[in-house]
Design a protein around this motif. Structure first.
Motif, PDB file in Angstrom:
ATOM      1  N   TRP A 210       0.856  -1.185   0.000  1.00  0.00           N
ATOM      2  CA  TRP A 210       0.000   0.000   0.000  1.00  0.00           C
ATOM      3  C   TRP A 210       0.894   1.238   0.000  1.00  0.00           C
TER       4      TRP A 210
ATOM      5  N   VAL B  87      -2.096   4.285   6.644  1.00  0.00           N
ATOM      6  CA  VAL B  87      -3.231   3.498   7.134  1.00  0.00           C
ATOM      7  C   VAL B  87      -3.510   3.948   8.566  1.00  0.00           C
ATOM      8  N   ARG B  88      -4.710   4.410   8.807  1.00  0.00           N
ATOM      9  CA  ARG B  88      -5.075   4.985  10.103  1.00  0.00           C
ATOM     10  C   ARG B  88      -4.868   3.978  11.245  1.00  0.00           C
TER      11      ARG B  88
ATOM     12  N   TRP C   2      -6.701  -2.140   9.496  1.00  0.00           N
ATOM     13  CA  TRP C   2      -7.464  -2.162   8.257  1.00  0.00           C
ATOM     14  C   TRP C   2      -8.408  -3.349   8.235  1.00  0.00           C
ATOM     15  N   ASP C   3      -9.446  -3.181   7.422  1.00  0.00           N
ATOM     16  CA  ASP C   3     -10.499  -4.180   7.297  1.00  0.00           C
ATOM     17  C   ASP C   3     -10.207  -5.067   6.099  1.00  0.00           C
ATOM     18  N   ASP C   4      -9.807  -6.298   6.353  1.00  0.00           N
ATOM     19  CA  ASP C   4      -9.446  -7.252   5.312  1.00  0.00           C
ATOM     20  C   ASP C   4     -10.621  -8.199   5.063  1.00  0.00           C
TER      21      ASP C   4
ATOM     22  N   SER D  57     -10.255  -7.833  10.947  1.00  0.00           N
ATOM     23  CA  SER D  57      -9.491  -6.664  11.363  1.00  0.00           C
ATOM     24  C   SER D  57      -8.015  -7.029  11.478  1.00  0.00           C
TER      25      SER D  57
ATOM     26  N   ASN E 187       0.250   6.151  12.423  1.00  0.00           N
ATOM     27  CA  ASN E 187      -0.160   5.519  11.177  1.00  0.00           C
ATOM     28  C   ASN E 187       0.842   4.444  10.777  1.00  0.00           C
TER      29      ASN E 187
ATOM     30  N   TYR F   7      -0.461  -8.411   7.900  1.00  0.00           N
ATOM     31  CA  TYR F   7      -0.526  -8.660   6.461  1.00  0.00           C
ATOM     32  C   TYR F   7      -0.149 -10.118   6.208  1.00  0.00           C
TER      33      TYR F   7
ATOM     34  N   ASP G 196      -5.080   5.708   3.184  1.00  0.00           N
ATOM     35  CA  ASP G 196      -6.065   4.882   3.896  1.00  0.00           C
ATOM     36  C   ASP G 196      -6.943   4.070   2.942  1.00  0.00           C
TER      37      ASP G 196
ATOM     38  N   LEU H  16      -6.647   1.026   2.172  1.00  0.00           N
ATOM     39  CA  LEU H  16      -6.963  -0.296   2.696  1.00  0.00           C
ATOM     40  C   LEU H  16      -8.265  -0.300   3.481  1.00  0.00           C
ATOM     41  N   ASN H  17      -8.688   0.869   3.970  1.00  0.00           N
ATOM     42  CA  ASN H  17      -9.970   0.955   4.669  1.00  0.00           C
ATOM     43  C   ASN H  17     -11.102   1.451   3.779  1.00  0.00           C
TER      44      ASN H  17
END
Length: 298
Positions: free
Chosen positions: A60, A64-65, A69-71, A75, A87, A119, A272, A274-275
């Motif tokens: 990415w 990313v906050r 991230w939501d996969d 989570s 971050n 990841y 962000d 990924l979210n």
């Protein structure tokens, strides 16, 4: 030809009047010149890469906050690599030493993203830097070596210039209709129309940016071109191929050896992503994604 530095082996490429230097660590484009005029802002070889200069950003780009991230409903918690803003920043290959294959005018660097905290996927990556008559063309591949679909995005972080011109006098154009509004942590909060002066051209010394852009306008050949133009009419363009649908533009007075520097960062996903899901691709097992961008002098 190669040499050693804090950023690993340095790869030197040459084709006619065009030369380039690639760093092994981060596979970063650390120099590009045409007829001896720099198109990429150099930095001293005895120092680590400043401001992520030229580095490949995968899986990415940007932030990313909170590293969360939501996969697809799960989570994930990434390592927080930008503690000041809490971050996860700029992917997992920034400090990786790539494997190298090269000829006089081209080099391919390879690295694998291994499963790790936050990841759980294995992604094989390559980046090929090939000199052209007017600059450089860069081709990336990402291949999912996992047994499940993997969320991926990609960006790069080159600092572009015309080295024999006061950077304040360069005119910047960004062919974007939309910009991302951000909070104090430089994370998106919404969007706004991009100002017309960025499409028309604005003197670099008259603007300060750390801004992501979307809704990019493509030329007839399908490429997006952001440009810097010198007072004498010479123009350096950073072009983005298919799937590079976002660009981050960052100006700084803190780049070593430069009064003013600008990074024009092609990205397949914004901060962000990924979210938000914007620009994120899910590679199926065994699938390869190929992307390209480049820099050219006109």
């Amino acid at each position: 030809m190669t040499s050693l530095s804090p950023t690993g082996t340095q790869i030197h490429l040459s084709r006619g009047a065009v030369t380039a230097q690639i760093a092994q660590v981060g596979a970063s484009l650390r120099a590009l010149a045409v007829d001896g005029v720099d198109l990429v802002a150099r930095y001293p070889e005895n120092m680590p890469t400043p401001s992520c200069s030229g580095v490949v950003l995968a899986p990415w780009p940007n932030r990313v906050r909170d590293g969360i991230w939501d996969d697809a409903g799960a989570s994930r918690q990434l390592a927080v690599t930008e503690p000041a803003m809490n971050n996860a920043s700029h992917g997992l290959l920034r400090f990786t030493a790539y494997e190298i294959e090269q000829t006089d005018a081209a080099a391919t660097l390879s690295a694998t993203i291994h499963p790790q905290s936050g990841y759980p996927y294995e992604i094989a990556t390559t980046v090929t830097y090939a000199l052209t008559d007017a600059g450089i063309e860069v081709t990336h591949t990402l291949t999912n070596r996992s047994d499940a679909p993997a969320a991926v995005a990609l960006g790069t972080h080159p600092f572009v210039t015309i080295g024999d011109v006061d950077p304040h006098d360069l005119v910047l154009t960004v062919p974007a209709d939309t910009l991302f509004d951000v909070d104090e942590r430089l994370l998106p909060t919404g969007t706004s129309p991009a100002p017309q002066h960025l499409r028309d051209g604005i003197r670099l010394g008259d603007v300060t940016l750390d801004t992501g852009f979307a809704d990019l306008r493509r030329d007839a050949d399908g490429r997006v071109r952001s440009t810097l133009t010198a007072p004498d009419g010479r123009t350096v363009a950073l072009w983005q191929g298919k799937a590079f649908d976002f660009v981050q533009v960052y100006t700084t007075t803190g780049y070593p050896g430069q009064q003013l520097a600008i990074a024009i960062e092609p990205m397949t996903a914004p901060a962000d992503g990924l979210n938000s899901g914007l620009g994120i691709r899910r590679l199926t097992p065994g699938e390869t994604w190929t992307l390209s961008w480049g820099i050219e002098l006109a």
